[in-house]
Design a protein around this motif. Structure first.
Motif, PDB file in Angstrom:
ATOM      1  N   GLY A 100       0.803  -1.221   0.000  1.00 14.98           N
ATOM      2  CA  GLY A 100       0.000   0.000   0.000  1.00 14.98           C
ATOM      3  C   GLY A 100       0.836   1.271   0.000  1.00 14.98           C
ATOM      4  N   ILE A 101       2.044   1.186  -0.599  1.00 15.85           N
ATOM      5  CA  ILE A 101       2.884   2.374  -0.752  1.00 15.85           C
ATOM      6  C   ILE A 101       3.257   2.523  -2.219  1.00 15.85           C
ATOM      7  CG2 ILE A 101       3.792   2.247   1.596  1.00 15.85           C
ATOM      8  CD1 ILE A 101       6.388   1.105   0.474  1.00 15.85           C
ATOM      9  N   SER A 102       3.804   3.668  -2.579  1.00 15.51           N
ATOM     10  CA  SER A 102       4.172   3.903  -3.977  1.00 15.51           C
ATOM     11  C   SER A 102       5.451   3.164  -4.347  1.00 15.51           C
ATOM     12  CB  SER A 102       4.374   5.402  -4.220  1.00 15.51           C
ATOM     13  OG  SER A 102       5.556   5.856  -3.588  1.00 15.51           O
ATOM     14  N   ARG A 103       5.641   2.968  -5.637  1.00 15.64           N
ATOM     15  CA  ARG A 103       6.874   2.389  -6.165  1.00 15.64           C
ATOM     16  C   ARG A 103       8.063   3.207  -5.668  1.00 15.64           C
ATOM     17  NH1 ARG A 103       7.313   3.139 -12.385  1.00 15.64           N
ATOM     18  NH2 ARG A 103       5.929   1.354 -12.488  1.00 15.64           N
ATOM     19  N   ASN A 104       7.948   4.516  -5.735  1.00 17.49           N
ATOM     20  CA  ASN A 104       9.013   5.410  -5.319  1.00 17.49           C
ATOM     21  C   ASN A 104       9.378   5.190  -3.856  1.00 17.49           C
ATOM     22  OD1 ASN A 104      10.696   7.927  -5.725  1.00 17.49           O
ATOM     23  ND2 ASN A 104       9.364   8.582  -4.050  1.00 17.49           N
ATOM     24  N   GLN A 105       8.378   5.104  -2.993  1.00 19.48           N
ATOM     25  CA  GLN A 105       8.648   4.897  -1.572  1.00 19.48           C
ATOM     26  C   GLN A 105       9.366   3.574  -1.329  1.00 19.48           C
ATOM     27  OE1 GLN A 105       4.580   5.465  -0.260  1.00 19.48           O
ATOM     28  NE2 GLN A 105       5.141   7.358   0.785  1.00 19.48           N
ATOM     29  N   LEU A 106       8.911   2.519  -2.006  1.00 18.18           N
ATOM     30  CA  LEU A 106       9.536   1.214  -1.823  1.00 18.18           C
ATOM     31  C   LEU A 106      10.979   1.226  -2.317  1.00 18.18           C
ATOM     32  CD1 LEU A 106       9.400  -1.721  -0.935  1.00 18.18           C
ATOM     33  CD2 LEU A 106       8.460  -2.285  -3.186  1.00 18.18           C
ATOM     34  N   LEU A 107      11.226   1.772  -3.500  1.00 18.20           N
ATOM     35  CA  LEU A 107      12.582   1.807  -4.033  1.00 18.20           C
ATOM     36  C   LEU A 107      13.520   2.607  -3.143  1.00 18.20           C
ATOM     37  CD1 LEU A 107      11.907   2.160  -7.860  1.00 18.20           C
ATOM     38  CD2 LEU A 107      12.843   0.177  -6.656  1.00 18.20           C
ATOM     39  N   ASN A 108      13.073   3.757  -2.644  1.00 16.96           N
ATOM     40  CA  ASN A 108      13.904   4.560  -1.752  1.00 16.96           C
ATOM     41  C   ASN A 108      14.262   3.788  -0.494  1.00 16.96           C
ATOM     42  OD1 ASN A 108      14.609   7.429  -2.451  1.00 16.96           O
ATOM     43  ND2 ASN A 108      12.468   7.379  -3.078  1.00 16.96           N
ATOM     44  N   GLN A 109      13.299   3.103   0.077  1.00 11.16           N
ATOM     45  CA  GLN A 109      13.548   2.361   1.308  1.00 11.16           C
ATOM     46  C   GLN A 109      14.446   1.153   1.063  1.00 11.16           C
ATOM     47  OE1 GLN A 109      10.027   2.035   3.946  1.00 11.16           O
ATOM     48  NE2 GLN A 109       9.110   3.471   2.493  1.00 11.16           N
ATOM     49  N   CYS A 110      14.290   0.509  -0.089  1.00 10.67           N
ATOM     50  CA  CYS A 110      15.172  -0.609  -0.432  1.00 10.67           C
ATOM     51  C   CYS A 110      16.618  -0.123  -0.591  1.00 10.67           C
ATOM     52  CB  CYS A 110      14.706  -1.287  -1.724  1.00 10.67           C
ATOM     53  SG  CYS A 110      13.208  -2.274  -1.539  1.00 10.67           S
ATOM     54  N   ILE A 111      16.795   1.014  -1.250  1.00  9.81           N
ATOM     55  CA  ILE A 111      18.137   1.583  -1.432  1.00  9.81           C
ATOM     56  C   ILE A 111      18.742   1.952  -0.078  1.00  9.81           C
ATOM     57  CG2 ILE A 111      19.416   3.558  -2.350  1.00  9.81           C
ATOM     58  CD1 ILE A 111      17.369   3.475  -4.734  1.00  9.81           C
ATOM     59  N   GLU A 112      17.967   2.618   0.780  1.00  8.85           N
ATOM     60  CA  GLU A 112      18.456   2.996   2.103  1.00  8.85           C
ATOM     61  C   GLU A 112      18.856   1.765   2.907  1.00  8.85           C
ATOM     62  OE1 GLU A 112      15.393   5.379   3.885  1.00  8.85           O
ATOM     63  OE2 GLU A 112      15.664   6.994   2.435  1.00  8.85           O
ATOM     64  N   TYR A 113      18.039   0.720   2.862  1.00  5.52           N
ATOM     65  CA  TYR A 113      18.326  -0.513   3.587  1.00  5.52           C
ATOM     66  C   TYR A 113      19.608  -1.154   3.067  1.00  5.52           C
ATOM     67  CZ  TYR A 113      17.762  -5.202   5.484  1.00  5.52           C
ATOM     68  OH  TYR A 113      17.963  -6.396   6.138  1.00  5.52           O
ATOM     69  N   ALA A 114      19.742  -1.241   1.751  1.00  6.34           N
ATOM     70  CA  ALA A 114      20.934  -1.849   1.157  1.00  6.34           C
ATOM     71  C   ALA A 114      22.189  -1.071   1.540  1.00  6.34           C
ATOM     72  CB  ALA A 114      20.789  -1.912  -0.361  1.00  6.34           C
ATOM     73  N   LEU A 115      22.127   0.247   1.473  1.00  7.92           N
ATOM     74  CA  LEU A 115      23.286   1.064   1.829  1.00  7.92           C
ATOM     75  C   LEU A 115      23.665   0.897   3.295  1.00  7.92           C
ATOM     76  CD1 LEU A 115      22.482   4.337  -0.138  1.00  7.92           C
ATOM     77  CD2 LEU A 115      24.306   2.690  -0.635  1.00  7.92           C
ATOM     78  N   ALA A 116      22.680   0.815   4.164  1.00  5.05           N
ATOM     79  CA  ALA A 116      22.938   0.676   5.598  1.00  5.05           C
ATOM     80  C   ALA A 116      23.464  -0.707   5.964  1.00  5.05           C
ATOM     81  CB  ALA A 116      21.658   0.961   6.384  1.00  5.05           C
ATOM     82  N   ASN A 117      23.230  -1.698   5.112  1.00  2.45           N
ATOM     83  CA  ASN A 117      23.607  -3.074   5.427  1.00  2.45           C
ATOM     84  C   ASN A 117      24.679  -3.650   4.509  1.00  2.45           C
ATOM     85  OD1 ASN A 117      21.683  -3.992   7.677  1.00  2.45           O
ATOM     86  ND2 ASN A 117      20.393  -2.875   6.256  1.00  2.45           N
ATOM     87  N   MET A 118      25.330  -2.798   3.724  1.00  2.00           N
ATOM     88  CA  MET A 118      26.414  -3.244   2.848  1.00  2.00           C
ATOM     89  C   MET A 118      27.674  -3.507   3.651  1.00  2.00           C
ATOM     90  SD  MET A 118      26.132  -0.738  -0.453  1.00  2.00           S
ATOM     91  CE  MET A 118      27.444  -1.534  -1.351  1.00  2.00           C
ATOM     92  N   ALA A 119      28.495  -4.415   3.159  1.00  2.00           N
ATOM     93  CA  ALA A 119      29.804  -4.635   3.761  1.00  2.00           C
ATOM     94  C   ALA A 119      30.638  -3.376   3.553  1.00  2.00           C
ATOM     95  CB  ALA A 119      30.484  -5.831   3.104  1.00  2.00           C
ATOM     96  N   GLU A 120      31.423  -3.044   4.562  1.00  2.00           N
ATOM     97  CA  GLU A 120      32.313  -1.887   4.459  1.00  2.00           C
ATOM     98  C   GLU A 120      33.449  -2.202   3.494  1.00  2.00           C
ATOM     99  OE1 GLU A 120      31.722   1.099   5.879  1.00  2.00           O
ATOM    100  OE2 GLU A 120      29.867   0.277   6.674  1.00  2.00           O
ATOM    101  N   ASP A 121      34.123  -1.170   2.982  1.00  2.00           N
ATOM    102  CA  ASP A 121      35.282  -1.372   2.105  1.00  2.00           C
ATOM    103  C   ASP A 121      36.295  -2.270   2.794  1.00  2.00           C
ATOM    104  OD1 ASP A 121      34.142   0.263   0.231  1.00  2.00           O
ATOM    105  OD2 ASP A 121      35.349   2.021   0.739  1.00  2.00           O
ATOM    106  N   GLY A 122      36.764  -3.292   2.079  1.00  2.00           N
ATOM    107  CA  GLY A 122      37.737  -4.216   2.637  1.00  2.00           C
ATOM    108  C   GLY A 122      37.137  -5.325   3.465  1.00  2.00           C
ATOM    109  N   GLU A 123      35.864  -5.241   3.787  1.00  2.00           N
ATOM    110  CA  GLU A 123      35.191  -6.272   4.580  1.00  2.00           C
ATOM    111  C   GLU A 123      34.731  -7.384   3.645  1.00  2.00           C
ATOM    112  OE1 GLU A 123      31.091  -6.251   7.014  1.00  2.00           O
ATOM    113  OE2 GLU A 123      32.467  -4.638   7.561  1.00  2.00           O
ATOM    114  N   GLU A 124      34.985  -8.622   4.036  1.00  2.00           N
ATOM    115  CA  GLU A 124      34.546  -9.738   3.200  1.00  2.00           C
ATOM    116  C   GLU A 124      33.040  -9.879   3.249  1.00  2.00           C
ATOM    117  OE1 GLU A 124      36.535 -13.466   3.490  1.00  2.00           O
ATOM    118  OE2 GLU A 124      38.409 -12.510   4.086  1.00  2.00           O
TER     119      GLU A 124
END
Length: 64
Positions: A35-59
């Protein structure tokens, strides 16, 4: 890792990206089901991915 839980957010700046049609269809279906817009979902997916990515040099964990 905790589950991603989408929520309603405010609008941001407009940008254009290219997404495979199959992926876009999945995004649209998920957004409609929640029940949210495509835009809202994509923004939240991007934010989640960025917050949970491995740091540089991290396996990263890889599925075998």
């Amino acid at each position: 890792m905790s589950k991603f839980v989408p929520k309603k957010t405010t609008e941001k700046e407009n940008v254009s990206i290219r997404i495979p049609l199959e992926t876009l269809e999945q995004v649209d279906a998920k957004a409609a089901a929640i029940g949210i817009s495509r835009n809202q979902l994509l923004n939240q997916c991007i934010e989640y991915a960025l917050a949970n990515m491995a740091e540089d040099g991290e396996e990263t964990e890889q599925a075998e």
